[in-house]
Design a protein around this motif. Structure first.
Motif, PDB file in Angstrom:
ATOM      1  N   LEU A   1       0.838  -1.198   0.000  1.00  0.00           N
ATOM      2  CA  LEU A   1       0.000   0.000   0.000  1.00  0.00           C
ATOM      3  C   LEU A   1       0.875   1.251   0.000  1.00  0.00           C
ATOM      4  N   GLY A   2       2.051   1.180   0.620  1.00  0.00           N
ATOM      5  CA  GLY A   2       3.003   2.286   0.571  1.00  0.00           C
ATOM      6  C   GLY A   2       3.474   2.563  -0.849  1.00  0.00           C
ATOM      7  N   ASP A   3       3.622   1.507  -1.663  1.00  0.00           N
ATOM      8  CA  ASP A   3       3.971   1.683  -3.072  1.00  0.00           C
ATOM      9  C   ASP A   3       2.873   2.451  -3.805  1.00  0.00           C
ATOM     10  N   LEU A   4       1.615   2.124  -3.489  1.00  0.00           N
ATOM     11  CA  LEU A   4       0.489   2.825  -4.108  1.00  0.00           C
ATOM     12  C   LEU A   4       0.527   4.308  -3.735  1.00  0.00           C
ATOM     13  N   GLU A   5       0.834   4.587  -2.477  1.00  0.00           N
ATOM     14  CA  GLU A   5       0.939   5.974  -2.023  1.00  0.00           C
ATOM     15  C   GLU A   5       2.065   6.706  -2.762  1.00  0.00           C
ATOM     16  N   SER A   6       3.211   6.076  -2.899  1.00  0.00           N
ATOM     17  CA  SER A   6       4.340   6.691  -3.614  1.00  0.00           C
ATOM     18  C   SER A   6       3.984   6.990  -5.063  1.00  0.00           C
ATOM     19  N   LEU A   7       3.318   6.045  -5.706  1.00  0.00           N
ATOM     20  CA  LEU A   7       2.937   6.250  -7.104  1.00  0.00           C
ATOM     21  C   LEU A   7       1.845   7.307  -7.236  1.00  0.00           C
ATOM     22  N   ALA A   8       0.980   7.430  -6.247  1.00  0.00           N
ATOM     23  CA  ALA A   8      -0.025   8.502  -6.278  1.00  0.00           C
ATOM     24  C   ALA A   8       0.679   9.857  -6.318  1.00  0.00           C
ATOM     25  N   GLY A   9       1.732  10.004  -5.510  1.00  0.00           N
ATOM     26  CA  GLY A   9       2.495  11.245  -5.503  1.00  0.00           C
ATOM     27  C   GLY A   9       3.213  11.490  -6.820  1.00  0.00           C
ATOM     28  N   ALA A  10       3.831  10.442  -7.359  1.00  0.00           N
ATOM     29  CA  ALA A  10       4.565  10.579  -8.627  1.00  0.00           C
ATOM     30  C   ALA A  10       3.623  10.918  -9.780  1.00  0.00           C
ATOM     31  N   LEU A  11       2.483  10.246  -9.829  1.00  0.00           N
ATOM     32  CA  LEU A  11       1.509  10.519 -10.883  1.00  0.00           C
ATOM     33  C   LEU A  11       0.942  11.931 -10.749  1.00  0.00           C
ATOM     34  N   SER A  12       0.651  12.329  -9.537  1.00  0.00           N
ATOM     35  CA  SER A  12       0.131  13.672  -9.297  1.00  0.00           C
ATOM     36  C   SER A  12       1.145  14.732  -9.719  1.00  0.00           C
TER      37      SER A  12
ATOM     38  N   HIS B   1     -12.550  -0.327  -4.648  1.00  0.00           N
ATOM     39  CA  HIS B   1     -13.406  -1.391  -5.166  1.00  0.00           C
ATOM     40  C   HIS B   1     -13.716  -2.437  -4.091  1.00  0.00           C
ATOM     41  N   GLY B   2     -13.488  -2.105  -2.835  1.00  0.00           N
ATOM     42  CA  GLY B   2     -13.697  -3.067  -1.762  1.00  0.00           C
ATOM     43  C   GLY B   2     -12.439  -3.871  -1.502  1.00  0.00           C
ATOM     44  N   THR B   3     -12.206  -4.900  -2.298  1.00  0.00           N
ATOM     45  CA  THR B   3     -11.022  -5.741  -2.104  1.00  0.00           C
ATOM     46  C   THR B   3      -9.781  -5.172  -2.767  1.00  0.00           C
ATOM     47  N   THR B   4      -9.950  -4.174  -3.612  1.00  0.00           N
ATOM     48  CA  THR B   4      -8.820  -3.547  -4.294  1.00  0.00           C
ATOM     49  C   THR B   4      -8.874  -2.033  -4.147  1.00  0.00           C
ATOM     50  N   LYS B   5      -7.700  -1.435  -4.145  1.00  0.00           N
ATOM     51  CA  LYS B   5      -7.545   0.022  -4.067  1.00  0.00           C
ATOM     52  C   LYS B   5      -6.780   0.429  -5.319  1.00  0.00           C
ATOM     53  N   SER B   6      -7.311   1.365  -6.094  1.00  0.00           N
ATOM     54  CA  SER B   6      -6.760   1.632  -7.417  1.00  0.00           C
ATOM     55  C   SER B   6      -6.527   3.109  -7.694  1.00  0.00           C
TER      56      SER B   6
ATOM     57  N   ARG C   1     -14.927   6.545  -3.862  1.00  0.00           N
ATOM     58  CA  ARG C   1     -13.704   7.342  -3.907  1.00  0.00           C
ATOM     59  C   ARG C   1     -12.700   6.732  -2.952  1.00  0.00           C
ATOM     60  N   LEU C   2     -11.452   6.622  -3.377  1.00  0.00           N
ATOM     61  CA  LEU C   2     -10.399   6.061  -2.539  1.00  0.00           C
ATOM     62  C   LEU C   2      -9.908   7.114  -1.547  1.00  0.00           C
ATOM     63  N   ASP C   3      -9.951   6.771  -0.268  1.00  0.00           N
ATOM     64  CA  ASP C   3      -9.363   7.591   0.784  1.00  0.00           C
ATOM     65  C   ASP C   3      -8.055   6.898   1.172  1.00  0.00           C
ATOM     66  N   LEU C   4      -6.986   7.240   0.467  1.00  0.00           N
ATOM     67  CA  LEU C   4      -5.718   6.550   0.638  1.00  0.00           C
ATOM     68  C   LEU C   4      -5.177   6.713   2.053  1.00  0.00           C
TER      69      LEU C   4
ATOM     70  N   GLU D   1      -6.926   4.227   4.236  1.00  0.00           N
ATOM     71  CA  GLU D   1      -6.475   2.864   3.957  1.00  0.00           C
ATOM     72  C   GLU D   1      -5.093   2.614   4.561  1.00  0.00           C
ATOM     73  N   LEU D   2      -4.210   3.613   4.469  1.00  0.00           N
ATOM     74  CA  LEU D   2      -2.881   3.490   5.073  1.00  0.00           C
ATOM     75  C   LEU D   2      -2.982   3.364   6.589  1.00  0.00           C
ATOM     76  N   ALA D   3      -3.891   4.120   7.199  1.00  0.00           N
ATOM     77  CA  ALA D   3      -4.088   4.025   8.647  1.00  0.00           C
ATOM     78  C   ALA D   3      -4.648   2.652   9.034  1.00  0.00           C
ATOM     79  N   LYS D   4      -5.502   2.096   8.195  1.00  0.00           N
ATOM     80  CA  LYS D   4      -6.145   0.805   8.474  1.00  0.00           C
ATOM     81  C   LYS D   4      -5.189  -0.374   8.282  1.00  0.00           C
ATOM     82  N   TYR D   5      -4.454  -0.379   7.149  1.00  0.00           N
ATOM     83  CA  TYR D   5      -3.640  -1.543   6.796  1.00  0.00           C
ATOM     84  C   TYR D   5      -2.144  -1.333   6.995  1.00  0.00           C
ATOM     85  N   GLY D   6      -1.691  -0.090   7.018  1.00  0.00           N
ATOM     86  CA  GLY D   6      -0.267   0.212   7.125  1.00  0.00           C
ATOM     87  C   GLY D   6       0.401   0.219   5.763  1.00  0.00           C
ATOM     88  N   PRO D   7       1.483   0.973   5.614  1.00  0.00           N
ATOM     89  CA  PRO D   7       2.145   1.093   4.315  1.00  0.00           C
ATOM     90  C   PRO D   7       2.877  -0.165   3.860  1.00  0.00           C
TER      91      PRO D   7
END
Length: 171
Positions: A86-97, A108-113, A147-150, A153-159
């Motif tokens: 999930l930390g990788d997803l966060e890093s890529l969110a920053g890079a894409l932004s 999507h429930g079982t997936t975060k995109s 809507r994804l609240d990244l 999700e990071l607080a719930k599952y950890g990076p």
């Protein structure tokens, strides 16, 4: 006999150098040596991949019009790449932004995109799958797309929570 995964994708692009720079600098793909064998082509490998290449790019020139797929023609909507944590997803969110390429983020429930567009406007998805041992009934029973609240999700599952390969329902 059964297909069990996508080995690689090939995209037609206007400018192969611009596309290589995007996939390398924003998404972390590595350039493979086989790309020098065909003028106007490049072959890239996803970080951590053992494939010869995961993405082939073929230049068709600046005169190429935008893809009409999904609007005026049939065609591919997007490719989806999975991240390990999930930390990788966060890093890529920053890079894409930072690159102006982030166009959406969904739960999507079982997936975060995350959803992005490359320099030619071709859309792709980056997905993190909740590990099976961390799935809650709410995750499993979620319908639709939210809507994804990244941050939540990071607080719930950890990076460092690793992706739960093979349990995706929606892409």
């Amino acid at each position: 006999m059964a297909i069990f995964r996508l080995n690689h994708a090939v995209l037609y692009v206007r400018d192969v150098e611009a596309s290589v720079a995007f996939y390398r600098d924003v998404l972390g793909f590595g350039y493979t040596e086989t790309g020098d064998a065909i003028p106007g082509a490049a072959f890239l490998r996803a970080p951590g991949s053992a494939n010869d290449h995961d993405l082939g790019l073929f230049q068709i020139g600046s005169q190429a019009g935008p893809s009409g797929a999904g609007r005026t023609t049939v065609g591919l909507y997007h490719l989806a790449w999975e991240v390990d944590t999930l930390g990788d997803l966060e890093s890529l969110a920053g890079a894409l932004s930072a690159a102006g390429a982030l166009v959406g983020a969904s739960d999507h429930g079982t997936t975060k995109s995350l959803y992005g567009k490359d320099p030619d406007g071709l859309e792709f998805e980056i997905v993190w799958i909740i590990p099976a041992d961390l799935l809650t009934d709410d995750d499993k029973n979620k319908t639709g797309i939210a809507r994804l609240d990244l941050a939540a999700e990071l607080a719930k599952y950890g990076p460092d929570a690793r992706s739960g390969v093979g349990i995706s329902r929606i892409g």
